[in-house]
Structure formats: structure tokens, C-alpha cells
Design a protein around this motif. Sequence first.
Motif, mmCIF file in Angstrom:
data_model
loop_
_atom_site.group_PDB
_atom_site.id
_atom_site.type_symbol
_atom_site.label_atom_id
_atom_site.label_comp_id
_atom_site.label_asym_id
_atom_site.label_seq_id
_atom_site.Cartn_x
_atom_site.Cartn_y
_atom_site.Cartn_z
ATOM 1 N N PHE A 27 -4.750 2.464 -2.638
ATOM 2 C CA PHE A 27 -4.019 3.685 -2.306
ATOM 3 C C PHE A 27 -4.699 4.378 -1.141
ATOM 4 C CE2 PHE A 27 -3.116 3.042 -6.790
ATOM 5 C CZ PHE A 27 -1.761 3.310 -6.878
ATOM 6 N N ALA A 45 -4.864 10.237 -2.349
ATOM 7 C CA ALA A 45 -5.223 10.315 -3.767
ATOM 8 C C ALA A 45 -4.614 11.534 -4.441
ATOM 9 C CB ALA A 45 -6.748 10.340 -3.926
ATOM 10 N N ALA A 94 -0.252 9.298 -5.985
ATOM 11 C CA ALA A 94 -1.213 8.219 -6.219
ATOM 12 C C ALA A 94 -1.783 8.292 -7.631
ATOM 13 C CB ALA A 94 -2.338 8.297 -5.186
ATOM 14 N N GLN A 95 -2.074 9.503 -8.091
ATOM 15 C CA GLN A 95 -2.584 9.675 -9.451
ATOM 16 C C GLN A 95 -1.588 9.143 -10.479
ATOM 17 O OE1 GLN A 95 -3.554 13.876 -9.940
ATOM 18 N NE2 GLN A 95 -4.481 13.912 -7.911
ATOM 19 N N ALA A 139 -1.304 5.239 -10.176
ATOM 20 C CA ALA A 139 -2.508 4.571 -10.657
ATOM 21 C C ALA A 139 -2.588 4.611 -12.179
ATOM 22 C CB ALA A 139 -3.742 5.216 -10.044
ATOM 23 N N ALA A 190 -8.920 3.686 -4.050
ATOM 24 C CA ALA A 190 -8.186 4.803 -3.455
ATOM 25 C C ALA A 190 -9.061 5.506 -2.435
ATOM 26 C CB ALA A 190 -7.747 5.791 -4.532
ATOM 27 N N ILE A 201 -0.714 0.891 -0.735
ATOM 28 C CA ILE A 201 0.292 1.941 -0.886
ATOM 29 C C ILE A 201 -0.110 3.140 -0.039
ATOM 30 C CG2 ILE A 201 1.341 3.582 -2.488
ATOM 31 C CD1 ILE A 201 1.168 1.464 -4.650
ATOM 32 N N ALA A 203 0.297 6.559 0.155
ATOM 33 C CA ALA A 203 0.733 7.710 -0.635
ATOM 34 C C ALA A 203 0.323 8.984 0.089
ATOM 35 C CB ALA A 203 0.121 7.646 -2.033
ATOM 36 N N ASN A 243 -1.693 13.907 1.324
ATOM 37 C CA ASN A 243 -0.985 14.013 0.056
ATOM 38 C C ASN A 243 0.450 13.643 0.288
ATOM 39 O OD1 ASN A 243 -0.087 14.994 -2.626
ATOM 40 N ND2 ASN A 243 -2.201 15.709 -2.672
#
Length: 351
Positions: A13, A16, A20-21, A24, A40, A77, A79, A322
Motif C-alpha cells: 500500500f 496508510a 488502506a487500513q 489491509a 505500507a 495499491i 491508496a 490519504n
Amino acid sequence: MCLHALKKMKLGFIGAGKVAQAMAQGIINAGEITAKNIIASAPRSKIDNIFLEHIAKNGIKTTHSNSEVVKFADIVILAVKPNVMPIILPEIAPEVSKKNLILSFALGVTLRNIEKALPMHTRVARVMPNIAMHIGQGTSVYCLGNSVRPTDPKLIRNLMGAVGYVEELQDESLMDCVTALSGSGPAYCFMILESLVDGAVMMGMSRAQAMRLAANTLIGAAAMCLKGNYENGSMGSLKGDVCSPGGCTARSVFVLEKMGLRAALIAAVEASTLRSKEIYKESLGRPGYMMDSNDNQSYSSRSSLLDVGEEAENEFKAEAINADGENSLRTRNKEPALLPVYSVPDHFNRA
């Protein structure tokens, strides 16, 4: 669904934040990619360090180097917010190789612009997930780039299918609508749910019981739509089955129509779609993006805000990586938006 191919993959990622959280935690809960095979990255800042610390609670490796993520992962990814893509893409481009499948979660940024910024024949796809993947109940839509391998669609379906429902979109121009419908949709549902609960509380029910009843009512109604033949979007017959002549439901439906519930939700989807187009158009004004002649054709006449001045550019450079606007507001207010760490509720495992 067979997900065994994922067990051999390493997932990375860039970014984060909340998306992403959620992804994941969802993929780890699914048990198909272990935390030791996930990495990440986020910038060096107080807020982003909090994000990394939070995501590391799952046992995920963290770093401040986006290039390290690309070197480590088979599936990368992105993100991140769309306005940092002009910085991220040139940074990772030297490290991108044939082994990498790049999945962009960035709102509005087209496959064309991503592919232009990366090496020729890079495997790229756009994905629009939603927050419910945090508990394995997400809804995701993906759109393929020009250089994906024949096996990549199945790989994407398996990856996103591990955290919910997924389907392919053939027409990329509809990704803004997807954003407005399934991407933003949970917020609409939360508002509707909250309003139903408030109504029940006003009538004397406890909030906890009202929440349980209202949430399960929405789940049941949605399940009836999915199990029936309602692909044309018309659920009038289902509504009619609940509305007895002269009854309570008929009276309440009349009130909802009178107060404009249907029109408000339609307008909300339209507004979110148009805003997604605006955000993409704004990103085209950032250094690193070139506007193609086709880009203007996808915009509504209401889209604006292409011009970015020095003040906006400085703010852009300072913003944390973000994937959603609300989190950037929290970031500027020094309030990190973190998702709780929890397992999938037993409720969702019902037959």
C-alpha cells in the motif's frame, strides 16, 4: 472462490489512511494474505506516523519509502488522494517492473494518465472500493488498463472478492458514478439508518434496540432485492408488498415522498458524481499531468476549479497521503482518522 494464488502474492500500500487500513484489515481477516507479506508506506509526518503505527498493529511492515513498497510487492495499491498522484507516479516509475500489478484507488485519476506516468506496458487497473471491506462486506468495481495480463482480472476479483462483492466495469467514464453510488453510498445508508433510529427513539424505544432493528431491516431489504429479479432497479412491487391499503406503511411512504427522500438521494448521487469529475479536473492542473482532448468531454458544465494558485499548491504539497477528503480535513485539524481494529461480526456469517 479459489484464492490460493493470493497466498503466493506480496501486497503493498502506498498510503496508510482509512482506505488502506480497511483493505489491509479485510484481507488479513480473510486469511488469504498474511501480514508478513504486506507492506505500507506514508510520508514522514506526525499524522502519517500515527497512520503507520495503526496499520502496523496488524503485523504489517511499514516504511516511509514508496519505492520500497514497489520493490517488495507484486500487487501495489495506490491508496492516495488524487492530488498527490503527480508526485507518487514519477517517484515509483523507475522501480515499476513487469512483476507489478498497479491498482489505483485514487479518485478520478484516469487509466490514461496513470499509464502515461509509468513505464510502457505497465499493468494498471483502477478500483473503487468502499469502507465496508473493513469487515469483508465491501463493494468494489474495477476497470482494466491496456496492458494487463489475461490472468490479472481474476487476480483482481480474487483480491477484492476476499473483502466483499466485486465486479468489472467496461466503461471507465462511469467510474465517477460508481464513486457516487457504491463509494459514497455507505454514508447515505448511515444517514438513513441514523434517522430511522432517531425516529424510534423519539417514539420511546431504546437507541440500542432501535439500532439493531433498523440495521437488520436494511440488511433484509437489501437481501430481498439481490435475490429477486430487480436488475432494472424498479422495486415498486416490493414496496407494494409492504404497503397495505390505508395502512401505516402507506401513510409513512406518502410522508417520505412529500418530504422529498427519493429526490434527495437522486440529487446526492448526481452531486457526488459531478464532484468526482471536478476533483479529477483539479488534479489535471497539478504538475505532472497533461490534459488530453478527451478529458474535457467527460466533464459536466458544472465542473470548475481547474485553476490552482500558489497557495493551493503549497497546501497540496503539505497534505498527508490519504484517499478521502474527510480524512484530509481531520489531518489539517490534527485529528487522525483511524479505523478500529476488529474481526468480522458473526452476524455476517449467517447462512
